[in-house]
Design an enzyme around this catalytic site. Sequence first.
Site, PDB file in Angstrom:
ATOM      1  N   LEU A  18       0.829  -1.207   0.000  1.00 51.00           N
ATOM      2  CA  LEU A  18       0.000   0.000   0.000  1.00 51.00           C
ATOM      3  C   LEU A  18       0.862   1.256   0.000  1.00 51.00           C
ATOM      4  CD1 LEU A  18      -2.945  -0.969   2.362  1.00 51.00           C
ATOM      5  CD2 LEU A  18      -2.382  -1.731   0.060  1.00 51.00           C
ATOM      6  N   ASN A 115      -9.206  -5.190   9.541  1.00 58.03           N
ATOM      7  CA  ASN A 115     -10.427  -5.947   9.873  1.00 58.03           C
ATOM      8  C   ASN A 115     -10.123  -7.009  10.931  1.00 58.03           C
ATOM      9  OD1 ASN A 115     -10.376  -8.877   8.478  1.00 58.03           O
ATOM     10  ND2 ASN A 115      -9.258  -7.455   7.163  1.00 58.03           N
ATOM     11  N   TYR A 139      -1.750 -10.339  15.662  1.00 55.90           N
ATOM     12  CA  TYR A 139      -1.791  -9.179  14.755  1.00 55.90           C
ATOM     13  C   TYR A 139      -3.046  -8.337  15.022  1.00 55.90           C
ATOM     14  CZ  TYR A 139      -2.568  -6.892  10.180  1.00 55.90           C
ATOM     15  OH  TYR A 139      -2.823  -5.997   9.167  1.00 55.90           O
ATOM     16  N   LYS A 143      -3.581  -4.381  16.362  1.00 54.72           N
ATOM     17  CA  LYS A 143      -4.375  -3.327  15.699  1.00 54.72           C
ATOM     18  C   LYS A 143      -5.403  -2.752  16.681  1.00 54.72           C
ATOM     19  CE  LYS A 143      -2.350  -3.472  11.661  1.00 54.72           C
ATOM     20  NZ  LYS A 143      -1.506  -2.354  11.207  1.00 54.72           N
ATOM     21  N   SER A 168      -9.363  -6.125   2.600  1.00 53.25           N
ATOM     22  CA  SER A 168      -8.319  -6.823   1.824  1.00 53.25           C
ATOM     23  C   SER A 168      -7.953  -5.927   0.645  1.00 53.25           C
ATOM     24  CB  SER A 168      -8.845  -8.160   1.306  1.00 53.25           C
ATOM     25  OG  SER A 168      -9.390  -8.926   2.353  1.00 53.25           O
TER      26      SER A 168
HETATM   27  P1  NAI Z   1       3.291  -4.618   3.702  1.00 54.14           P
HETATM   28  O1  NAI Z   1       3.754  -5.724   4.580  1.00 54.14           O
HETATM   29  O2  NAI Z   1       3.404  -4.774   2.224  1.00 54.14           O
HETATM   30  O3  NAI Z   1       3.983  -3.246   4.125  1.00 54.14           O
HETATM   31  C1  NAI Z   1       4.325  -2.961   5.463  1.00 54.14           C
HETATM   32  C2  NAI Z   1       5.674  -2.288   5.462  1.00 54.14           C
HETATM   33  O4  NAI Z   1       6.053  -2.046   6.824  1.00 54.14           O
HETATM   34  C3  NAI Z   1       6.792  -3.151   4.823  1.00 54.14           C
HETATM   35  O5  NAI Z   1       7.389  -2.453   3.751  1.00 54.14           O
HETATM   36  C4  NAI Z   1       7.745  -3.410   5.966  1.00 54.14           C
HETATM   37  O6  NAI Z   1       9.107  -3.411   5.565  1.00 54.14           O
HETATM   38  C5  NAI Z   1       7.452  -2.261   6.920  1.00 54.14           C
HETATM   39  N1  NAI Z   1       7.818  -2.602   8.286  1.00 54.14           N
HETATM   40  C6  NAI Z   1       7.670  -3.789   8.927  1.00 54.14           C
HETATM   41  N2  NAI Z   1       8.221  -3.745  10.143  1.00 54.14           N
HETATM   42  C7  NAI Z   1       8.740  -2.512  10.286  1.00 54.14           C
HETATM   43  C8  NAI Z   1       9.471  -1.872  11.314  1.00 54.14           C
HETATM   44  N3  NAI Z   1       9.771  -2.494  12.466  1.00 54.14           N
HETATM   45  N4  NAI Z   1       9.845  -0.595  11.125  1.00 54.14           N
HETATM   46  C9  NAI Z   1       9.561   0.058   9.979  1.00 54.14           C
HETATM   47  N5  NAI Z   1       8.885  -0.504   8.957  1.00 54.14           N
HETATM   48  C10 NAI Z   1       8.488  -1.770   9.112  1.00 54.14           C
HETATM   49  O7  NAI Z   1       1.745  -4.356   4.093  1.00 54.14           O
HETATM   50  P2  NAI Z   1       0.635  -3.609   3.254  1.00 54.14           P
HETATM   51  O8  NAI Z   1      -0.247  -4.625   2.653  1.00 54.14           O
HETATM   52  O9  NAI Z   1       1.210  -2.551   2.427  1.00 54.14           O
HETATM   53  O10 NAI Z   1      -0.220  -2.949   4.447  1.00 54.14           O
HETATM   54  C11 NAI Z   1       0.066  -1.649   4.912  1.00 54.14           C
HETATM   55  C12 NAI Z   1      -0.618  -1.472   6.258  1.00 54.14           C
HETATM   56  O11 NAI Z   1      -2.014  -1.693   6.121  1.00 54.14           O
HETATM   57  C13 NAI Z   1      -0.129  -2.443   7.331  1.00 54.14           C
HETATM   58  O12 NAI Z   1      -0.068  -1.765   8.570  1.00 54.14           O
HETATM   59  C14 NAI Z   1      -1.202  -3.503   7.376  1.00 54.14           C
HETATM   60  O13 NAI Z   1      -1.278  -4.090   8.666  1.00 54.14           O
HETATM   61  C15 NAI Z   1      -2.434  -2.697   7.022  1.00 54.14           C
HETATM   62  N6  NAI Z   1      -3.463  -3.506   6.379  1.00 54.14           N
HETATM   63  C16 NAI Z   1      -3.279  -3.965   5.090  1.00 54.14           C
HETATM   64  C17 NAI Z   1      -4.256  -4.729   4.483  1.00 54.14           C
HETATM   65  C18 NAI Z   1      -4.128  -5.208   3.075  1.00 54.14           C
HETATM   66  O14 NAI Z   1      -5.060  -5.923   2.625  1.00 54.14           O
HETATM   67  N7  NAI Z   1      -3.077  -4.862   2.312  1.00 54.14           N
HETATM   68  C19 NAI Z   1      -5.485  -5.110   5.221  1.00 54.14           C
HETATM   69  C20 NAI Z   1      -5.558  -4.574   6.558  1.00 54.14           C
HETATM   70  C21 NAI Z   1      -4.586  -3.800   7.096  1.00 54.14           C
HETATM   71  C1  15L Z   2      -4.765  -7.789   6.697  1.00 53.44           C
HETATM   72  O1  15L Z   2      -4.824  -7.123   7.727  1.00 53.44           O
HETATM   73  C2  15L Z   2      -3.492  -8.058   6.029  1.00 53.44           C
HETATM   74  O2  15L Z   2      -2.595  -6.992   6.119  1.00 53.44           O
HETATM   75  C3  15L Z   2      -3.630  -8.479   4.578  1.00 53.44           C
HETATM   76  O3  15L Z   2      -2.404  -9.097   4.158  1.00 53.44           O
HETATM   77  C4  15L Z   2      -4.795  -9.443   4.394  1.00 53.44           C
HETATM   78  O4  15L Z   2      -4.540 -10.629   5.090  1.00 53.44           O
HETATM   79  C5  15L Z   2      -6.054  -8.800   4.915  1.00 53.44           C
HETATM   80  O5  15L Z   2      -5.895  -8.389   6.265  1.00 53.44           O
HETATM   81  C6  15L Z   2      -7.299  -9.687   4.830  1.00 53.44           C
HETATM   82  O6  15L Z   2      -7.977  -9.872   5.839  1.00 53.44           O
HETATM   83  O7  15L Z   2      -7.599 -10.154   3.727  1.00 53.44           O
END
Ligand code: NAI
Ligand code: 15L
Length: 268
Positions: A18, A115, A139, A143, A168
């Site tokens: 993202l 979620n 996790y 959150k 998602s």
């Molecule tokens: P991602 O895993 O692709 O990106 C997360 C980034 O955080 C990574 O680039 C990682 O290197 C960095 N990171 C991890 N540990 C770290 C640390 N200790 N210090 C600094 N950076 C660190 O995840 P994505 O999919 O881009 O999600 C972004 C955010 O949205 C996350 O917080 C995730 O929990 C949340 N989210 C994402 C969903 C999805 O469907 N993509 C669904 C629900 C929540």
């Molecule tokens: C999340 O919170 C995760 O970051 C993502 O990788 C998916 O697992 C998403 O939820 C989901 O529920 O589909």
Amino acid sequence: MTSRTFNRLLLTGAAGGLGRVLRTSLKPLTNILRISDIALMEPAQAGEEAVRCDLADAAGVRGLLEGVDAVVHMGGISVEGPWEPILAANIAGLHNLYEAARVQGVKRVIFASSNHAIGFNPRSRRIDANDPVRPDGNYGVSKAFGEALSRFYWDRYGLETVCLRIGSCFPEPKDRRMLITWLSYEDMSELVHCSLTAPKVEHTIVFGASANRDSWWDNKAAAHLGWTPRSNTEAYRARMEALPPVDQSDPAELFQGGGYTTMGPYPF
Ligand code: NAI
Ligand code: 15L
């Protein structure tokens, strides 16, 4: 004088799925986009500053927040797993971020919740932001912690937060559940934009799903954000419904959090 909304906006998790999308879509809002991640990022371009930082490093995070007007916080562990890395990045790391934001006088944080903060709600229930959290793993607990921490920083210090309970968010849905939980990149970018620019958000929780046919989540408590999702999953329905049948009695099929509700426990 500038017509941009912010002078310096911080985007954490900039190397992630993202974060890479937001790195482009946030640019028009800010003179300087400070991008940060623990991982290597694409080199900074014009109008960007890149700061590599571990969220668990309090001194590093203090420096990261210097001169920042608002934060889009995507960084951290983004999936279910063992406790220690989640504790470091999502619990201690988030506390570091809010303390640094408080000291710096940051006005607003957009926090990527999930979620999975409410994943143990049965799929038969439609919930809204006033329903209690029901996390579905380490996790999800992290959150829920983030939602509580940000609530405290609003009540005590007047630091506003929008908690995005993202469903998602991927280029396309990957399974039947995501026909309901999917959030398109376009709708996600627009949601972050609305969250940053709404005149007053105080402490808001919003569910991040596109305008899909079916929904478990009611966003009436976030109407003031002025966000209207436009995508939906109908174009993917036939393909997802043709996937092999699932066992309807499997907890992963009964609860909103899907497979996260059956992961763990981890070695202790
Ligand atoms: P991602 O895993 O692709 O990106 C997360 C980034 O955080 C990574 O680039 C990682 O290197 C960095 N990171 C991890 N540990 C770290 C640390 N200790 N210090 C600094 N950076 C660190 O995840 P994505 O999919 O881009 O999600 C972004 C955010 O949205 C996350 O917080 C995730 O929990 C949340 N989210 C994402 C969903 C999805 O469907 N993509 C669904 C629900 C929540
Ligand atoms: C999340 O919170 C995760 O970051 C993502 O990788 C998916 O697992 C998403 O939820 C989901 O529920 O589909």
